[in-house]
Design an enzyme around this catalytic site. Structure first.
Site, PDB file in Angstrom:
ATOM      1  N   LYS A   1       1.248   4.324  -2.738  1.00  0.00           N
ATOM      2  CA  LYS A   1       0.936   5.723  -2.409  1.00  0.00           C
ATOM      3  C   LYS A   1       2.177   6.624  -2.492  1.00  0.00           C
ATOM      4  CE  LYS A   1      -3.548   5.331  -1.572  1.00  0.00           C
ATOM      5  NZ  LYS A   1      -4.569   6.020  -2.385  1.00  0.00           N
TER       6      LYS A   1
ATOM      7  N   TYR B   1       0.846  -1.207   0.000  1.00  0.00           N
ATOM      8  CA  TYR B   1       0.000   0.000   0.000  1.00  0.00           C
ATOM      9  C   TYR B   1       0.878   1.253   0.000  1.00  0.00           C
ATOM     10  CZ  TYR B   1      -3.692   3.257   1.448  1.00  0.00           C
ATOM     11  OH  TYR B   1      -4.575   4.313   1.524  1.00  0.00           O
TER      12      TYR B   1
HETATM   13  N1  LIG Z   1     -10.075   5.046   4.733  1.00  0.00           N
HETATM   14  C1  LIG Z   1      -8.856   5.360   5.132  1.00  0.00           C
HETATM   15  O1  LIG Z   1      -8.472   5.150   6.304  1.00  0.00           O
HETATM   16  C2  LIG Z   1      -7.909   6.050   4.186  1.00  0.00           C
HETATM   17  C3  LIG Z   1      -6.806   6.743   4.728  1.00  0.00           C
HETATM   18  C4  LIG Z   1      -5.938   7.420   3.865  1.00  0.00           C
HETATM   19  C5  LIG Z   1      -6.174   7.396   2.488  1.00  0.00           C
HETATM   20  N2  LIG Z   1      -7.238   6.701   1.991  1.00  0.00           N
HETATM   21  C6  LIG Z   1      -7.446   6.714   0.536  1.00  0.00           C
HETATM   22  O2  LIG Z   1      -8.666   7.379   0.283  1.00  0.00           O
HETATM   23  C7  LIG Z   1      -9.218   6.905  -0.947  1.00  0.00           C
HETATM   24  C8  LIG Z   1     -10.699   6.616  -0.747  1.00  0.00           C
HETATM   25  O3  LIG Z   1     -10.803   5.573   0.192  1.00  0.00           O
HETATM   26  P1  LIG Z   1     -12.134   5.351   1.034  1.00  0.00           P
HETATM   27  O4  LIG Z   1     -11.748   5.373   2.442  1.00  0.00           O
HETATM   28  O5  LIG Z   1     -13.208   6.232   0.538  1.00  0.00           O
HETATM   29  O6  LIG Z   1     -12.407   3.806   0.644  1.00  0.00           O
HETATM   30  P2  LIG Z   1     -13.731   3.021   0.236  1.00  0.00           P
HETATM   31  O7  LIG Z   1     -14.889   3.499   1.039  1.00  0.00           O
HETATM   32  O8  LIG Z   1     -13.349   1.585   0.291  1.00  0.00           O
HETATM   33  O9  LIG Z   1     -13.962   3.457  -1.281  1.00  0.00           O
HETATM   34  C9  LIG Z   1     -13.068   3.064  -2.275  1.00  0.00           C
HETATM   35  C10 LIG Z   1     -13.794   3.107  -3.596  1.00  0.00           C
HETATM   36  O10 LIG Z   1     -12.884   2.778  -4.657  1.00  0.00           O
HETATM   37  C11 LIG Z   1     -13.598   2.023  -5.627  1.00  0.00           C
HETATM   38  N3  LIG Z   1     -12.664   1.210  -6.393  1.00  0.00           N
HETATM   39  C12 LIG Z   1     -11.773   0.298  -5.920  1.00  0.00           C
HETATM   40  N4  LIG Z   1     -11.142  -0.299  -6.944  1.00  0.00           N
HETATM   41  C13 LIG Z   1     -11.630   0.272  -8.085  1.00  0.00           C
HETATM   42  C14 LIG Z   1     -11.381   0.064  -9.460  1.00  0.00           C
HETATM   43  N5  LIG Z   1     -10.485  -0.836  -9.897  1.00  0.00           N
HETATM   44  N6  LIG Z   1     -12.083   0.792 -10.360  1.00  0.00           N
HETATM   45  C15 LIG Z   1     -12.990   1.710  -9.934  1.00  0.00           C
HETATM   46  N7  LIG Z   1     -13.259   1.951  -8.658  1.00  0.00           N
HETATM   47  C16 LIG Z   1     -12.592   1.225  -7.727  1.00  0.00           C
HETATM   48  C17 LIG Z   1     -14.576   1.186  -4.803  1.00  0.00           C
HETATM   49  O11 LIG Z   1     -15.727   0.852  -5.550  1.00  0.00           O
HETATM   50  P3  LIG Z   1     -15.911  -0.570  -6.286  1.00  0.00           P
HETATM   51  O12 LIG Z   1     -15.372  -1.619  -5.353  1.00  0.00           O
HETATM   52  O13 LIG Z   1     -17.366  -0.667  -6.556  1.00  0.00           O
HETATM   53  O14 LIG Z   1     -15.114  -0.437  -7.536  1.00  0.00           O
HETATM   54  C18 LIG Z   1     -14.958   2.149  -3.699  1.00  0.00           C
HETATM   55  O15 LIG Z   1     -16.093   2.893  -4.049  1.00  0.00           O
HETATM   56  C19 LIG Z   1      -8.373   5.676  -1.337  1.00  0.00           C
HETATM   57  O16 LIG Z   1      -7.499   6.048  -2.367  1.00  0.00           O
HETATM   58  C20 LIG Z   1      -7.590   5.348  -0.087  1.00  0.00           C
HETATM   59  O17 LIG Z   1      -6.347   4.762  -0.380  1.00  0.00           O
HETATM   60  C21 LIG Z   1      -8.114   6.047   2.804  1.00  0.00           C
END
Ligand SMILES: NC(=O)c1ccc[n+]([C@@H]2O[C@H](COP(=O)([O-])OP(=O)(O)OC[C@H]3O[C@@H](n4cnc5c(N)ncnc54)[C@H](OP(=O)(O)O)[C@@H]3O)[C@@H](O)[C@H]2O)c1
Length: 244
Positions: free
Chosen positions: A161, A157
């Protein structure tokens, strides 16, 4: 300093069926902007679209796998064709697969890099000509604290990133002259179903450990809207956002 009015701003948002992507879509729609909702699964995107329309907003649902080059190119071409323009690309889609490198599978490694690094490259590349046609625009990628610091279990991961941060920094310098602002948001933990744990499990973890803190998806969305609203002469290239 005059903030930009986001009314009618067309923003392609990846990961719009959940978490940060959904929150950005909803926040943008309340300003009169038009979010284009991209993700692999139609149902959660339709749910986001319903939230948007219940609030009086407009959106476009375009299911696509952002690791698929042809599908990404088709999304951007279709948005430009149907809505006449693209003002921003918000790259929030991501996956979190964790575990020690010694037993990490090649499949999990490949899918992590494909989703978190190659997909933003594909989306940014597809967005650039459309943004340039408008005389400028914004590309905003969502990285992570793990994009600046390595942690045990997070090797793949973190690699994706860290790579994303480098990609965005290089791209920023390439397209600034075209009026395209490239920004990276670097959040700490967010209360979403990301990384295989539900929001309920994360709330429980917080209840059991007063030291554990999370941002809300809406906090990250607010930071992204701040970037989009900045006037033409101001540009935040990197925005670090931690739970407090
Ligand atoms: N949550 C945390 O703690 C955290 C912390 C720091 C950074 N982030 C970053 O924030 C961003 C958003 O994360 P989140 O927390 O909102 O996660 P989330 O709720 O799991 O949402 C991630 C989304 O990405 C979509 N996705 C995954 N693979 C995909 C693909 N191949 N094509 C199109 N869509 C895809 C998923 O939809 P489908 O599965 O339907 O495709 C889902 O809607 C990510 O980049 C993550 O790395 C998250």
């Amino acid at each position: 300093m005059t903030e930009r009015d986001l009314a009618e701003t067309v923003a392609v948002i990846t990961g719009a069926g959940s978490g940060v992507g959904r929150a950005v879509a909803m926040a943008l729609a309340t300003t009169g902007g038009i979010p284009v909702l991209v993700g692999r699964t139609r149902e959660p995107l339709a749910e986001t679209a319903a939230f948007v329309s219940n609030g009086g907003g407009q959106s476009l649902v375009l299911p696509a796998d952002v690791t698929d080059e042809a599908a990404v190119d088709a999304v951007f071409a279709r948005v430009a064709g149907e809505l006449g323009r693209i003002d921003a690309a918000i790259l929030a889609a991501g996956i979190g697969r964790y575990g020690p490198i010694e037993s990490f599978t090649r499949t999990d490694w490949d899918e992590t890099l494909a989703t978190n690094l190659t997909a933003p490259f594909l989306c940014a590349r597809a967005a650039i000509p459309h943004l340039r046609n408008r005389g400028g625009g914004a590309i905003v990628a969502v990285s992570s604290g793990a994009g600046k610091q390595g942690y045990p279990q997070l090797g793949a991961y973190s690699a994706s990133k860290f790579g994303l941060m480098g990609l965005m920094q290089g791209l920023a310098a390439e397209v600034a002259a075209d009026g395209i602002k490239v920004s990276t948001v670097v959040p700490g933990s967010i209360l979403t179903p990301f990384g295989g744990r539900s929001v309920e499990e994360k709330r429980e973890a917080m209840a059991n450990d007063p030291g554990k803190k999370y941002l809300e998806a809406e906090d990250v969305a607010a930071a992204i809207l701040f970037l989009l609203r900045q006037p033409p002469h101001a540009w935040t290239q990197e925005l670090n956002l931690w739970p407090f």
